[in-house]
Write a protein that holds these residues in place. Structure first.
Motif, mmCIF file in Angstrom:
data_model
loop_
_atom_site.group_PDB
_atom_site.id
_atom_site.type_symbol
_atom_site.label_atom_id
_atom_site.label_comp_id
_atom_site.label_asym_id
_atom_site.label_seq_id
_atom_site.Cartn_x
_atom_site.Cartn_y
_atom_site.Cartn_z
ATOM 1 N N CYS A 220 0.853 -1.186 0.000
ATOM 2 C CA CYS A 220 0.000 0.000 0.000
ATOM 3 C C CYS A 220 0.890 1.237 0.000
ATOM 4 O O CYS A 220 1.585 1.509 0.980
ATOM 5 C CB CYS A 220 -0.907 0.005 1.224
ATOM 6 N N GLY A 221 0.872 1.987 -1.105
ATOM 7 C CA GLY A 221 1.821 3.082 -1.261
ATOM 8 C C GLY A 221 1.314 4.467 -0.944
ATOM 9 O O GLY A 221 2.090 5.412 -0.954
ATOM 10 N N SER A 222 0.028 4.637 -0.644
ATOM 11 C CA SER A 222 -0.491 5.985 -0.430
ATOM 12 C C SER A 222 -1.797 5.953 0.349
ATOM 13 O O SER A 222 -2.409 4.886 0.536
ATOM 14 C CB SER A 222 -0.736 6.682 -1.774
ATOM 15 N N THR B 120 -10.970 -2.317 4.948
ATOM 16 C CA THR B 120 -9.955 -1.629 4.148
ATOM 17 C C THR B 120 -8.768 -1.297 5.049
ATOM 18 O O THR B 120 -8.918 -1.107 6.268
ATOM 19 C CB THR B 120 -10.492 -0.332 3.522
ATOM 20 N N TRP B 121 -7.581 -1.209 4.442
ATOM 21 C CA TRP B 121 -6.379 -0.900 5.218
ATOM 22 C C TRP B 121 -6.507 0.485 5.867
ATOM 23 O O TRP B 121 -6.058 0.704 6.993
ATOM 24 C CB TRP B 121 -5.150 -0.974 4.335
ATOM 25 N N HIS B 122 -7.171 1.398 5.197
ATOM 26 C CA HIS B 122 -7.418 2.727 5.754
ATOM 27 C C HIS B 122 -8.213 2.627 7.058
ATOM 28 O O HIS B 122 -7.859 3.228 8.082
ATOM 29 C CB HIS B 122 -8.172 3.586 4.735
ATOM 30 N N ASP B 123 -9.282 1.845 7.046
ATOM 31 C CA ASP B 123 -10.135 1.724 8.226
ATOM 32 C C ASP B 123 -9.422 1.018 9.377
ATOM 33 O O ASP B 123 -9.578 1.394 10.550
ATOM 34 C CB ASP B 123 -11.421 0.975 7.875
ATOM 35 N N VAL B 124 -8.624 0.011 9.031
ATOM 36 C CA VAL B 124 -7.903 -0.734 10.064
ATOM 37 C C VAL B 124 -6.889 0.173 10.765
ATOM 38 O O VAL B 124 -6.773 0.174 11.999
ATOM 39 C CB VAL B 124 -7.206 -1.962 9.446
ATOM 40 N N VAL B 125 -6.155 0.964 9.982
ATOM 41 C CA VAL B 125 -5.155 1.876 10.559
ATOM 42 C C VAL B 125 -5.829 2.966 11.388
ATOM 43 O O VAL B 125 -5.385 3.295 12.491
ATOM 44 C CB VAL B 125 -4.269 2.474 9.456
ATOM 45 N N ARG B 126 -6.915 3.519 10.862
ATOM 46 C CA ARG B 126 -7.631 4.562 11.603
ATOM 47 C C ARG B 126 -8.167 4.044 12.939
ATOM 48 O O ARG B 126 -8.139 4.746 13.955
ATOM 49 C CB ARG B 126 -8.781 5.104 10.757
ATOM 50 N N LYS B 127 -8.640 2.817 12.936
ATOM 51 C CA LYS B 127 -9.131 2.224 14.189
ATOM 52 C C LYS B 127 -7.991 2.081 15.184
ATOM 53 O O LYS B 127 -8.143 2.376 16.386
ATOM 54 C CB LYS B 127 -9.780 0.862 13.908
ATOM 55 N N GLY B 128 -6.817 1.625 14.692
ATOM 56 C CA GLY B 128 -5.653 1.505 15.561
ATOM 57 C C GLY B 128 -5.217 2.850 16.122
ATOM 58 O O GLY B 128 -4.784 2.949 17.280
ATOM 59 N N GLN B 129 -5.365 3.880 15.327
ATOM 60 C CA GLN B 129 -5.044 5.235 15.770
ATOM 61 C C GLN B 129 -6.009 5.688 16.876
ATOM 62 O O GLN B 129 -5.608 6.275 17.883
ATOM 63 C CB GLN B 129 -5.111 6.176 14.574
ATOM 64 N N GLN B 130 -7.275 5.390 16.696
ATOM 65 C CA GLN B 130 -8.305 5.831 17.649
ATOM 66 C C GLN B 130 -8.261 5.080 18.965
ATOM 67 O O GLN B 130 -8.538 5.638 20.034
ATOM 68 C CB GLN B 130 -9.689 5.690 17.002
ATOM 69 N N THR B 131 -7.889 3.799 18.906
ATOM 70 C CA THR B 131 -7.857 2.989 20.127
ATOM 71 C C THR B 131 -6.541 3.129 20.890
ATOM 72 O O THR B 131 -6.430 2.624 22.014
ATOM 73 C CB THR B 131 -8.070 1.505 19.790
ATOM 74 N N ARG C 137 2.278 3.149 5.048
ATOM 75 C CA ARG C 137 2.632 2.860 3.663
ATOM 76 C C ARG C 137 3.614 1.695 3.642
ATOM 77 O O ARG C 137 4.630 1.721 4.349
ATOM 78 C CB ARG C 137 3.238 4.090 2.989
ATOM 79 N N VAL C 138 3.309 0.687 2.837
ATOM 80 C CA VAL C 138 4.121 -0.523 2.752
ATOM 81 C C VAL C 138 4.590 -0.669 1.308
ATOM 82 O O VAL C 138 3.780 -0.877 0.399
ATOM 83 C CB VAL C 138 3.316 -1.773 3.187
ATOM 84 N N TYR C 139 5.911 -0.523 1.075
ATOM 85 C CA TYR C 139 6.465 -0.566 -0.275
ATOM 86 C C TYR C 139 7.207 -1.880 -0.514
ATOM 87 O O TYR C 139 7.695 -2.523 0.425
ATOM 88 C CB TYR C 139 7.469 0.574 -0.501
ATOM 89 N N ALA C 140 7.330 -2.226 -1.780
ATOM 90 C CA ALA C 140 8.149 -3.384 -2.155
ATOM 91 C C ALA C 140 9.619 -3.066 -1.921
ATOM 92 O O ALA C 140 10.048 -1.923 -2.001
ATOM 93 C CB ALA C 140 7.910 -3.752 -3.614
#
Length: 451
Positions: free
Chosen positions: A219-221, A234-245, A256-259
């Protein structure tokens, strides 16, 4: 924003070195019976002379030194670290981003094997490019003060283990990233975004191993995060949840996860420390410590929530924190957001068809300052952006060139910085050959060298 701020010399080390030597003549007191201690040996100032001096060994500095040396100029490049490569090597920033119609950049990328280059070898390739062109490289050498005659820079003083170096040059190229030489010369600059002067956040970018890349997340952006799905959503929702908790730091709203160019590895760009001025040592210290701690928090989050990362481990931590933005010096020309959005062309262009999104990492929150990075049309960078308005004998290279906060967010990346460096080197070589000031160098001749 700081408009028209100038300084003549560096604070601290620069003031010490202005005396011309490093040494302590006083004898130390010693306990009775141990004999008299001898004073430290006074270190003499060593003098170097060059047609072109390049300060900084990142992509822009390497390009400037190589292009100037290929024209027959006597070139010296000084780099404060023990490795060339700039953020790509010191801070592990990968892949090499940005595009332009630069023959030199294409040559370098081919030599490196592409944009996901081996950071462990990049410094050697950069050094070889300069040396093969006939230039000289000094590592572990930090410019601390400018040599000046009025508004004309004629070189620098630098500090190294052997003491003070006096480096005299016809043309000096500032490729330090932060514009340290231009700052010492008293060139006017801006810093931060309009209104509050805040800078883009600092980041530790690092590599993790033990990843099952066959099923591992990419996930690059921020935009991609809304489209990439993982078992929890979605990766967006998972990260946002981790941020909120609180599972993630409040400042991290996207991971962002790059090759990587290595098997079973990924490159992580996620950590974020706001309120950092990369020209202040206390801020840099805080950023180094905070971002490294965040790196381990992000790693644990990936192991728990990202497919293929269950056995991941931190495989490569960079030497320094990544700094996106500090000083932007005021030049004869000045790039603004509209120039990029419309793809403006300039007759005096020295970088053609530059292209990268306006990537403003939020200075006062997480994620992007604008919801998504704004897209641009291929735009030109004119020679005037490399020429300080009032200082002679000096050229700017890399991310410290003349432009707005928004424009800088596009041209700051490594491949565009390299193209700017090649232009600065071409101009420095022309100025040295014709014995003129950089601002007087004929544009047509510079463009011819670049072609």
């Amino acid at each position: 924003m700081k408009n028209g701020i100038t300084r003549r010399h560096f604070v601290g080390a620069g003031g010490v070195m202005a005396a011309g030597s490093l040494g302590w003549g006083a004898e130390a007191s010693t306990p009775t019976g141990l004999g008299q201690a001898k004073p430290f040996q006074r270190l003499k100032e060593t003098v170097f002379r060059a047609d072109v001096l390049v300060c900084g060994g990142g992509p822009s500095g390497m390009a400037a030194a190589t292009m100037a040396a290929r024209q027959g100029a006597k070139v010296l490049l000084v780099e404060r670290y023990g490795r060339m490569g700039g953020m790509g090597v010191q801070a592990g920033v990968s892949p090499l981003m940005g595009a332009s119609n630069s023959a030199f950049v294409r040559e370098v990328l081919q030599r490196l094997g592409g944009r996901a280059a081996q950071m462990e070898r990049m410094d050697l390739e950069y050094a070889d490019l300069v040396l093969e062109a006939g230039g000289k490289v000094l590592l572990h050498t930090w410019a601390t003060e400018t040599l000046q005659q009025g508004n004309r820079v004629s070189g620098v003083r630098a500090i190294c283990k052997q003491g003070s170096l006096r480096i005299e040059a016809g043309v000096t190229v500032d490729a330090t990233g932060d514009g340290d030489v231009a700052f010492a010369a008293g060139a006017a600059f801006e810093q931060g975004r309009p209104g509050d002067g805040l800078l883009q956040p600092a980041t530790i970018q690092y590599r993790i191993g033990g990843v099952n890349t066959a099923e591992g997340l990419l996930c690059g952006s921020e935009e991609a995060a809304m489209k990439v799905s993982v078992p929890e959503g979605t990766w967006h929702d998972v990260v946002r949840k981790g941020q909120q908790t609180g599972e993630l730091p409040e400042a991290i709203g996207v991971i962002r996860v790059y090759a990587s160019c290595y098997p079973n590895e990924r490159v992580i760009n996620a950590t974020q420390v706001n309120g950092i001025d990369g020209t202040k040592v206390e801020d840099l210290t805080r950023a180094e410590l905070a971002a490294r701690k965040q790196a381990f928090q992000v790693l644990e989050f990936l192991k728990k929530h990202a497919p293929g990362h269950e056995r991941a481990y931190l495989s490569a931590m960079p030497a320094v924190v990544g700094i996106r933005e500090t000083r932007r010096f005021l030049g004869v020309s000045y790039l603004v957001r509209e120039d990029l959005i419309k793809g403006r062309k300039w007759p005096e262009a020295v970088v053609r068809d530059a292209s990268f999104v306006i990537d403003i990492h939020n200075p006062s929150g997480s994620g992007q300052a604008e919801r998504f990075a704004a897209k641009v049309k291929p735009y030109d960078i004119p020679y005037g952006c490399l020429v300080p308005r009032e200082v002679d004998g000096l050229l700017l290279a890399g991310r410290c060139i003349s432009g707005s906060h928004e424009a800088h967010a596009s041209y700051r990346v490594q491949c565009i910085a390299m193209a700017v460096g090649a232009a600065a080197g071409a101009a420095a070589g022309v100025a040295a050959k014709t014995q003129c000031q950089p601002r007087e160098a004929p544009i047509e001749q510079i463009q011819k060298v670049l072609r």
